[in-house]
Design an enzyme around this catalytic site. Sequence first.
Site, PDB file in Angstrom:
ATOM      1  N   SER A 128       0.905  -1.143   0.020  1.00  0.00           N
ATOM      2  CA  SER A 128       0.222   0.022  -0.044  1.00  0.00           C
ATOM      3  C   SER A 128       1.044   1.375   0.081  1.00  0.00           C
ATOM      4  O   SER A 128       2.057   0.997   0.494  1.00  0.00           O
ATOM      5  CB  SER A 128      -1.007   0.131   1.342  1.00  0.00           C
ATOM      6  OG  SER A 128      -1.584   1.314   1.384  1.00  0.00           O
ATOM      7  N   TYR A 141      -3.328  -0.095  10.567  1.00  0.00           N
ATOM      8  CA  TYR A 141      -3.096  -0.620   8.933  1.00  0.00           C
ATOM      9  C   TYR A 141      -1.817  -0.203   8.384  1.00  0.00           C
ATOM     10  O   TYR A 141      -1.088  -1.099   7.949  1.00  0.00           O
ATOM     11  CB  TYR A 141      -4.221  -0.151   8.236  1.00  0.00           C
ATOM     12  CG  TYR A 141      -4.212  -0.722   6.737  1.00  0.00           C
ATOM     13  CD1 TYR A 141      -4.837  -1.976   6.459  1.00  0.00           C
ATOM     14  CD2 TYR A 141      -3.660   0.002   5.607  1.00  0.00           C
ATOM     15  CE1 TYR A 141      -4.690  -2.356   5.072  1.00  0.00           C
ATOM     16  CE2 TYR A 141      -3.726  -0.387   4.218  1.00  0.00           C
ATOM     17  CZ  TYR A 141      -4.133  -1.547   4.079  1.00  0.00           C
ATOM     18  OH  TYR A 141      -4.241  -2.242   2.924  1.00  0.00           O
ATOM     19  N   LYS A 145       1.406  -2.539   7.119  1.00  0.00           N
ATOM     20  CA  LYS A 145       2.059  -2.444   5.502  1.00  0.00           C
ATOM     21  C   LYS A 145       3.575  -2.000   5.530  1.00  0.00           C
ATOM     22  O   LYS A 145       4.318  -2.435   4.787  1.00  0.00           O
ATOM     23  CB  LYS A 145       1.147  -1.550   4.812  1.00  0.00           C
ATOM     24  CG  LYS A 145      -0.291  -2.056   4.416  1.00  0.00           C
ATOM     25  CD  LYS A 145      -0.150  -3.299   3.762  1.00  0.00           C
ATOM     26  CE  LYS A 145      -1.582  -3.998   3.411  1.00  0.00           C
ATOM     27  NZ  LYS A 145      -1.548  -5.231   2.929  1.00  0.00           N
TER      28      LYS A 145
END
Length: 228
Positions: A128, A141, A145
């Site tokens: 991402s 999150y 990542k």
Amino acid sequence: MELNNAVAVVTGANRGLGRHLAAQLVARGAKVYAAARRPETADLPGVTPLRLDVTDEESVRAAARTASDATLLVNNAGIFTPAPLVAGNPDAVRREMETNFFGPLIVTRSFAPVIEGNGGGAVLNVLSVLSWLHPAGLGSYAATKAAAWALTDATREELAPRGITVSALHVGYMDTDMAADVPADQKADPADVAAQALSGVEAGLPEILADEASRYVRQSLAAVPGAA
């Protein structure tokens, strides 16, 4: 690597980007194991459904035994929670790390010997733009990542002598169910992202930057934090 006649395992292949990746791999002439926790939901024409839960190591090992002809692994399965790291639910933070970091690590550890035994191949990790950009509201999150980016770089070096290339796909928000509740002016088309990702794997690219957001942030990494 050549995708025609490749044998691919795509995790999270039942929806979103994973579904597009699986469908386009079939179109490019690959045999595809569409991996999902509920294999009956992997209903694309031309794929072989495969039960695989990235948080269940025994299911991963069983999948590796079934897909013993694999030459390409696509670590796509993941979850998204808008949890901040300090104020967020610690169980949500832990679950996200188990899925988005330990999941691809476990799957890669299980499938690397399979791919090596079949003459080598490739691994594609779906990451991402938040591998590099870490807003507080998406801290959990982003942390997963960022960790997965480190995993990708380290395993690229570790697996190269075994004939396995490792590529990272970076992209911002896509028009998928995972980002349906995220207010964003522009979301990338997952079909276009999948096409770029697979072409990048064929070309052996270490990093695939699939949208303007990921390209801009990648170029900005050398900037001093907080500088005008």
